[in-house]
Design an enzyme around this catalytic site. Structure first.
Site, PDB file in Angstrom:
ATOM      1  N   ASP A 170       0.762  -1.256  -0.032  1.00 31.03           N
ATOM      2  CA  ASP A 170      -0.023   0.135   0.011  1.00 31.03           C
ATOM      3  C   ASP A 170       0.794   1.279  -0.032  1.00 31.03           C
ATOM      4  OD1 ASP A 170      -2.246  -1.494   0.246  1.00 31.03           O
ATOM      5  OD2 ASP A 170      -3.227  -0.372   1.787  1.00 31.03           O
ATOM      6  N   ASP A 200      -9.738   2.481  -8.187  1.00 32.82           N
ATOM      7  CA  ASP A 200      -9.727   1.186  -7.520  1.00 32.82           C
ATOM      8  C   ASP A 200      -9.405   1.266  -6.041  1.00 32.82           C
ATOM      9  OD1 ASP A 200      -9.516  -1.953  -7.839  1.00 32.82           O
ATOM     10  OD2 ASP A 200      -7.388  -1.378  -7.082  1.00 32.82           O
ATOM     11  N   TYR A 204      -9.500   2.594   0.978  1.00 31.07           N
ATOM     12  CA  TYR A 204      -8.527   2.078   1.715  1.00 31.07           C
ATOM     13  C   TYR A 204      -7.069   3.070   1.940  1.00 31.07           C
ATOM     14  CZ  TYR A 204     -11.075  -2.105   1.553  1.00 31.07           C
ATOM     15  OH  TYR A 204     -12.128  -3.099   1.649  1.00 31.07           O
ATOM     16  N   LEU A 205      -7.099   4.243   1.324  1.00 31.17           N
ATOM     17  CA  LEU A 205      -6.033   4.961   1.212  1.00 31.17           C
ATOM     18  C   LEU A 205      -5.472   5.242   2.682  1.00 31.17           C
ATOM     19  CD1 LEU A 205      -6.850   7.953  -1.392  1.00 31.17           C
ATOM     20  CD2 LEU A 205      -5.910   5.565  -1.651  1.00 31.17           C
ATOM     21  N   GLU A 242     -14.948   3.033  -6.455  1.00 26.61           N
ATOM     22  CA  GLU A 242     -15.030   1.400  -6.063  1.00 26.61           C
ATOM     23  C   GLU A 242     -15.161   1.277  -4.682  1.00 26.61           C
ATOM     24  OE1 GLU A 242     -13.200  -2.961  -6.285  1.00 26.61           O
ATOM     25  OE2 GLU A 242     -12.187  -1.403  -6.023  1.00 26.61           O
ATOM     26  N   HIS A 307     -15.565  -8.163 -13.687  1.00 28.16           N
ATOM     27  CA  HIS A 307     -14.341  -8.697 -13.805  1.00 28.16           C
ATOM     28  C   HIS A 307     -13.913  -9.578 -12.407  1.00 28.16           C
ATOM     29  CE1 HIS A 307     -13.227  -4.818 -12.089  1.00 28.16           C
ATOM     30  NE2 HIS A 307     -12.152  -5.636 -11.611  1.00 28.16           N
ATOM     31  N   ASP A 308     -14.601  -9.050 -11.176  1.00 34.54           N
ATOM     32  CA  ASP A 308     -14.207  -9.778 -10.103  1.00 34.54           C
ATOM     33  C   ASP A 308     -15.506 -10.583  -9.664  1.00 34.54           C
ATOM     34  OD1 ASP A 308     -11.719  -8.442  -9.382  1.00 34.54           O
ATOM     35  OD2 ASP A 308     -12.979  -6.647  -8.739  1.00 34.54           O
TER      36      ASP A 308
END
Length: 524
Positions: A170, A200, A204-205, A242, A307-308
């Site tokens: 991260d 994306d 969570y940054l 997202e 795609h997930d």
């Protein structure tokens, strides 16, 4: 189109590697994608969203970025990327790209410099610990693959933080130079003409003790900073969050029309399948009723598959078990907290169920997204690991290579179904998945009510019959769906109505799995 183009658009998500190989190396590429833009345009969509196109070791299909300023060599060059954007724009198609802001690949030069030298300025680009014990309240996103969010690095002599795979360290947004570098990255692609970014894992940054580490105030402050820059210098370009959360919490990512322009409506998606499974509209009605209206310049993004995995995080344990039992009966059909199958196999290739779900997607509020291959009822390969089984090559024709590649060795094997499930074959079948998709998209695109009308529920007295109106100043459309495979008594007087898609309206009953978009015979 106006700067609010995204509010009434239809999106088409595709994987460059999986779309069309132009040079016979078994990998889809940008020149191949350009060849197929007329096809994409023929679907009636307005915007292409591409999965990550950056250089990457591909341990996570490109979501492990090794260079934010390049194009993966399998896909082509920066010149090819420019040509793709220009060709899309010539056809009236917008282009949205994935921007992986939370993490990089461990092969990124930033991380390699950071781990090699504690005094390197890049050391602060990442999150480090001497103990690996911090942030214990933050969940592990991929519990099937990782036991901790910390991994010890022998070279660095410390633990580094990662929300996803250990190969994806991260980034540290508490470090101001890192923030400025990421804004520089965004500007680079905007200057090349892209129309927006899917952010994306944007929630969570930041990390803070005693929190779940999701959607912290600092994260929203950075998104506002990013939005200010874009609004000032690149009006009409968009940010998509997202964020897999409840709609009330997702409103935070819109801000006061000063954060993201769009948010994925993750909670709606499993409830569409649940309503179809149970023959009961309640899950759909309940989630729509608890979904706040977005700010004036914002919009929800809705989807059936992507795609997930088909995420089941936003349903109860009992509901998840029912969905697993019906749609993923074999253990290998599951992954993490969801189902790793494509739309058509989930629905047992039932054309009626596909029509029903796609009709719901196109008529409920929000901007719909189609996933490449779903428009032809394309299958999957559950023998492949991870989510690769829903990212296999596009099936263009029934001849050798499926029209995807001349190579015998493709990045993932072709689905064995391609001789009978392909674009060329379905072009000429009036009731094919492809032509059904085109007709539904076309009808939505020509209807102001379906694109932007208010939703008003219509009582049917039957939990199996979902009915609502989309009301706009110049048009009202009555949308009616039978969620069961049995005939239901018709509780509404439809005299004087016609179906936009040309389906016959019965006098006293609704056919199994039927859907109607009804307008007065006068067309008003």
């Amino acid at each position: 189109m106006s700067t609010l183009w995204y509010k009434e658009a239809v999106f088409y998500e595709l994987y460059i590697r999986g779309f069309k190989d132009s040079n016979g190396d078994g990998h889809g590429d940008l020149p191949g994608l350009i060849e197929k833009l007329d096809y994409v345009q023929s679907l009636g969509v307005d915007c292409i969203w591409i999965l990550p196109h950056y250089p990457s070791p591909l341990k996570d299909d490109g979501y492990d970025v090794a260079d934010y300023y390049g194009v993966h060599p399998d896909y082509g060059t920066i010149a090819d990327f420019k040509a793709f954007v220009e060709a899309a724009h010539e056809r009236g198609l917008k282009v949205v790209v994935d921007m992986v802001m939370n993490h990089t690949s461990d092969q990124h030069p930033w991380f390699q410099a950071a781990r090699a030298d504690r005094e390197s300025p890049y050391r602060n680009y990442y999150v480090w610990s001497d103990t690996g014990e911090e942030y214990a309240d933050i969940r592990i996103v991929f519990p099937d693959f990782e036991e901790s969010n910390w991994t010890y690095d022998e070279v660095a002599g410390q633990y580094y933080w990662h929300r996803f795979f250990r190969s994806q360290p991260d980034l540290n947004y508490d470090y101001e130079p890192l923030q400025e570098e990421m804004l520089k990255v965004v500007r680079y692609w905007l200057d090349l003409g892209v129309d927006g970014f899917r952010l994306d894992a944007i929630i969570y940054l930041y990390e803070r003790e005693g929190t779940d580490g999701a959607g912290l105030p600092e994260t929203h402050a950075f998104i506002k900073k990013l939005r200010r820059m874009m609004d000032a210098d690149y009006p009409g370009r968009i940010l998509i969050a997202e964020a897999n959360d409840w709609p009330e919490r997702l409103m935070d990512y819109f801000g006061d029309d000063d954060e993201c322009h769009m948010c994925f409506h993750f909670p709606l998606m499993p409830r569409l399948y649940l309503a179809l499974l149970e023959g009961d509209k309640t899950p759909i009605v309940d989630i729509i009723d608890r979904t706040p209206a977005p700010p004036a310049k914002a919009q929800w993004l809705s989807f059936l598959r992507n795609h997930d995995e088909l995420s089941l995080e936003m349903v109860t344990e009992e509901e998840a078990e029912a969905l697993y039992s019906a749609y993923a009966p074999a253990p290998r059909m599951k992954i993490n907290n969801g189902i790793r199958r494509r739309l058509a196999p989930i629905l047992n290739r039932d054309w009626r169920r596909y029509r029903l779900l796609l009709g719901l997607l196109m008529s409920l509020p929000g901007t719909p997204i189609l996933y490449y291959g779903d428009e032809i009822g394309m299958g999957d390969n559950i023998d492949l690991p991870d989510r690769h089984g829903v990212r296999t090559p596009m099936q263009w024709e029934g001849e050798h290579g499926a029209g995807f590649s001349t190579s015998d060795e493709t990045y993932q094997p072709l689905n064995r179904e391609y001789p009978r499930v392909n674009v060329k074959k379905q072009q000429w079948e009036p009731h094919s998945f492809l032509n059904l998709t085109r007709s539904l998209v076309r009808a939505r695109q020509t209807s102001a009510a379906l694109r932007r009308g208010d939703l008003v529920w219509v009582s049917t007295g039957d939990p199996a019959l979902l009915a609502f109106e989309r009301q706009e100043a110049t048009q009202t459309v009555l949308c009616l769906f039978n969620l069961t495979d049995s005939v239901r008594p018709l509780p509404l007087n439809l005299t004087g109505y016609k179906d936009m898609l040309g389906y016959a309206i019965a006098d006293s009953s609704v056919s199994p799995l039927a859907m109607y978009w009804l307008v007065p015979e006068s067309g008003e």
